[in-house]
Structure formats: structure tokens, C-alpha cells
Design an enzyme around this catalytic site. Structure first.
Site, short mmCIF file in Angstrom:
data_model
loop_
_atom_site.label_atom_id
_atom_site.label_comp_id
_atom_site.label_asym_id
_atom_site.label_seq_id
_atom_site.Cartn_x
_atom_site.Cartn_y
_atom_site.Cartn_z
N SER A 6 1.20 -1.16 0.19
CA SER A 6 -0.25 -0.08 -0.24
C SER A 6 0.82 1.20 0.10
O SER A 6 1.99 1.04 0.46
CB SER A 6 -1.33 -0.34 0.73
OG SER A 6 -0.20 -0.11 2.03
N GLU A 8 1.27 5.93 0.74
CA GLU A 8 0.74 6.61 1.24
C GLU A 8 1.07 8.04 0.91
O GLU A 8 2.21 8.19 0.25
CB GLU A 8 0.60 6.67 3.13
CG GLU A 8 0.55 8.36 3.62
CD GLU A 8 0.91 7.27 5.54
OE1 GLU A 8 0.94 6.55 5.65
OE2 GLU A 8 1.61 9.01 5.65
N ASP A 99 -1.91 15.05 15.38
CA ASP A 99 -1.03 15.29 16.02
C ASP A 99 -0.89 17.78 16.01
O ASP A 99 -2.13 17.58 14.36
CB ASP A 99 0.27 15.72 15.78
CG ASP A 99 0.64 14.72 15.85
OD1 ASP A 99 1.04 14.27 17.17
OD2 ASP A 99 1.35 13.43 15.17
N TYR A 135 3.80 1.27 16.90
CA TYR A 135 5.09 2.00 17.21
C TYR A 135 5.76 1.37 17.71
O TYR A 135 6.59 1.34 18.76
CB TYR A 135 4.92 3.31 17.66
CG TYR A 135 3.63 4.23 17.54
CD1 TYR A 135 4.33 5.67 16.61
CD2 TYR A 135 2.79 4.27 17.74
CE1 TYR A 135 3.66 6.53 16.43
CE2 TYR A 135 1.88 5.74 16.80
CZ TYR A 135 2.25 6.76 16.30
OH TYR A 135 1.24 6.68 15.82
N PHE A 206 11.86 14.56 10.63
CA PHE A 206 10.88 13.69 10.85
C PHE A 206 10.79 13.16 12.30
O PHE A 206 10.33 13.10 12.87
CB PHE A 206 10.67 13.38 9.76
CG PHE A 206 9.43 13.65 8.67
CD1 PHE A 206 9.83 15.08 8.22
CD2 PHE A 206 10.12 12.58 7.42
CE1 PHE A 206 8.72 15.40 7.49
CE2 PHE A 206 9.34 13.13 5.84
CZ PHE A 206 8.60 14.62 6.26
N HIS A 256 3.79 -1.26 3.78
CA HIS A 256 3.16 0.06 3.54
C HIS A 256 4.04 1.74 3.33
O HIS A 256 5.20 1.76 4.86
CB HIS A 256 1.98 0.79 4.58
CG HIS A 256 1.54 2.12 4.02
ND1 HIS A 256 0.33 1.84 4.12
CD2 HIS A 256 1.98 2.91 5.46
CE1 HIS A 256 -0.04 3.02 3.79
NE2 HIS A 256 1.18 3.91 4.58
#
Ligand code: FAD
Length: 276
Positions: A6, A8, A99, A135, A206, A256
């Protein structure tokens, strides 16, 4: 070897961005992904563009999954969004707490992602397949790794069908996490999130926010190549390809990719995998 892919995307802001995303999607479609997902900007800042992008993907005949975050949404916002998505045949959601852009805290109907999962189930029963976040290296706000997994379990118990992880570069963190989840009664598929390495400065930024660790040796090697894009790309390609191979060989149910709306590096990674 059987696994699902997949990809994103983030919703583009400009016409050029929209055209580039279409090209990216066409290139990635050749890899037969299960679905494309589209992020929900921090604090709900991209709500309309997320919807527009998702509906465009779905209209073109692909499965599209909007991300929905609870932190800046009211119950009414969620109800309205679900209605639109349902009426357009969307069947999969990625459900998050989210967030806020500046890290500020706001009053929200949904303090945790598990609250939002429960509310979506209450509103729409089994209409949606729900993915949540996980996570392997522990969410940065969590008090302990164990408590973070207990909170992850709350999302599954509230009705999530599967999870996509934050990115990581240490395959052992993923395998350990999956083992521990299983021992705590979590049996949904946990798909590793993969961040290709495009640029060191951006990746370091990031990672410091989301708590993903860049191993010291990798961080130092990437910094050496900061002025040498071709070498950085080659090292990143090798590291991420090896990571994906290890994950699949070890039984990960899929991959992903955080695409940042780019396709070339990901196509190369998939091409280099030994997936016989
Ligand atoms: P939660 O599951 O609610 O967890 C957040 C923190 O709260 C954790 O530390 C957890 O341990 C703790 N917690 C959970 N439940 C409880 C409880 N009952 N009591 C006390 N503490 C609790 N962000 C966006 O803004 N838009 C996106 O589109 C987006 N997409 C993402 C996609 C993926 C695959 C991933 C991994 C992350 C994504 N994020 C996105 C980032 C995500 O919103 C942040 O990581 C956010 O900080 C946490 O979201 P969550 O859904 O994991 O929250």
C-alpha cells in the site's frame, strides 16, 4: 511469498502537485497495490483536500483509504465525513489521534485514537475496514513501551482490523514488537511502514518529531553524503531494500510506503526484492 503493498500520499496543494501525484500514482499502480491512502494534515488542515484526493483515486478505480484524525474533529465532523465516504463507496479508513501543527493541545471529542475507532464503529458498524497506527520503537509520548502496547490493544479492542507502523530502520524492533503484541492477545495484521531515504535533513527532522530512530552508523553515513545526492540515494536504496527483504522473509504481511508523493525510488526497491 504473498504480501500486500500500500502507498501513502499527502494531498497536494497546487495544480503542479496534483499533476505530479497523478504521475506517481500511475507509476505505483503498476505494482498492484491493495490500496492508496491519503493523509489528514496536522490539526485537520487538509480536510477538504484529503477528501478530494481520496475521491479522485476511488473514481479512477483504485481502493482509496482516507486518514482521519480525531484531535481536531468534533463528533459532527466525523459523522459528516463518514457519510460522504460511505456514499462514495470508501470501505477502508486509517484512524488516528493526530497531531496539531505546533504541538499545542486542544479540547477534542477524541483524546485518543481508540475513542475515535469506538465512535466510528458505533456510527457505522462494520461498514469500514479500520487501520490504526502502531509504534515498534514506542510512541514518543508513551510512559513506557509496555503501556504503549496496552494502548495499542485498546484500539484493536475498540474495533480496528489492522495496523500500520511508524517507520523504522531496525527490523528487530518490528519483530520484537509483533511478538510482544501476540503475547498480549493482539492478532491483527501489523504492516510495517517504510520510509524510503530521499534526503537526510528532512529525514532527521521527521525522525526527531515522531520518535523513529535512525541508527548512528546510518545517520553518519548519510551525513557524509549530504552534498552527494547520487551516493545518498544509492545507500538509502540498499538499506531500505535490505530492510524490506528482511521484513518479508520474517513474515511481515505487507509493506506500506510513505511515498512523499514520489514513485521512482519505491519502484526500484520493489524491483530489487527477491519475492519468489
Ligand atoms: P493514540 O493511539 O491515541 O496514541 C497517542 C499516545 O497516547 C501514545 O503515546 C499512547 O500510548 C497514548 N495513549 C493512547 N491511549 C491512551 C489512554 N487511554 N490513556 C493514556 N494514554 C493513551 N498524523 C496526522 O496528523 N495525520 C495523518 O494522516 C497521520 N497518518 C499517520 C499514519 C500512520 C501509519 C502513522 C504511524 C502515524 C500517522 N500520523 C498522522 C501520526 C499520528 O497522528 C501521531 O503519531 C500521533 O501522535 C498519535 O496518533 P495515534 O493514532 O497513534 O494516537
Amino acid at each position: 511469498m504473498s504480501f500486500e503493498l500500500s502507498f501513502e500520499f499527502f494531498p497536494p496543494k497546487t495544480q503542479e502537485g496534483t499533476a505530479k501525484l497523478l504521475e506517481t500514482r500511475q507509476q505505483l499502480a503498476l505494482l498492484h497495490p491493495k490500496f492508496f491512502s491519503v493523509t489528514f494534515g496536522a490539526g485537520g488542515s487538509t480536510r477538504d483536500r484529503t477528501m478530494e484526493t481520496v475521491l479522485g483515486i476511488q473514481r479512477d478505480g483504485f481502493e482509496a483509504a482516507p486518514h482521519i484524525s480525531g484531535i481536531s474533529s468534533t463528533r459532527q465532523d466525523i459523522q459528516d465525513m463518514l457519510q460522504v465516504y460511505q456514499s462514495h463507496g470508501i470501505r477502508r479508513l486509517v484512524v488516528l489521534r493526530g497531531d496539531l501543527p505546533s504541538g499545542e493541545v486542544t479540547a477534542s471529542d477524541f483524546a485518543h485514537a481508540s475513542d475515535l475507532v469506538a465512535y466510528i464503529r458505533e456510527l457505522s458498524g462494520d461498514s469500514f475496514h479500520i487501520e490504526v497506527a502502531a509504534y515498534p520503537e514506542t510512541h514518543p509520548e508513551a510512559k513506557s513501551a509496555l503501556q504503549d502496547i496496552q494502548h495499542f490493544k485498546q484500539k484493536i479492542d475498540a474495533g480496528a482490523n489492522g495496523a500500520i507502523t511508524q517507520y523504522f530502520y531496525n527490523a528487530d524492533a518490528y519483530f520484537q514488537f509483533v511478538d510482544q503484541c501476540q503475547s498480549m492477545g493482539i492478532h491483527v495484521p501489523i504492516v510495517p511502514g517504510i520510509m524510503p531515504i530521499y534526503n537526510y535533513t528532512q529525514l532527521a527532522r521527521f525522525s526527531s518529531v515522531c520518535g523513529a530512530e535512525i541508527p548512528r552508523w546510518l545517520s553518519l553515513r548519510l551525513q557524509d553524503f549530504n552534498e552527494d545526492a547520487a551516493s545518498l540515494r544509492a545507500l538509502g536504496l540498499e538499506v531500505v531494500t535490505n530492510l524490506c527483504q528482511r521484513l518479508l522473509d520474517g513474515g511481515a504481511p505487507g509493506l506500506h510506503f510513505y511515498t512523499l508523493n514520489q514513485a521512482t525510488l519505491i519502484s526500484q526497491i520493489i524491483e530489487n526484492l527477491d519475492i519468489q
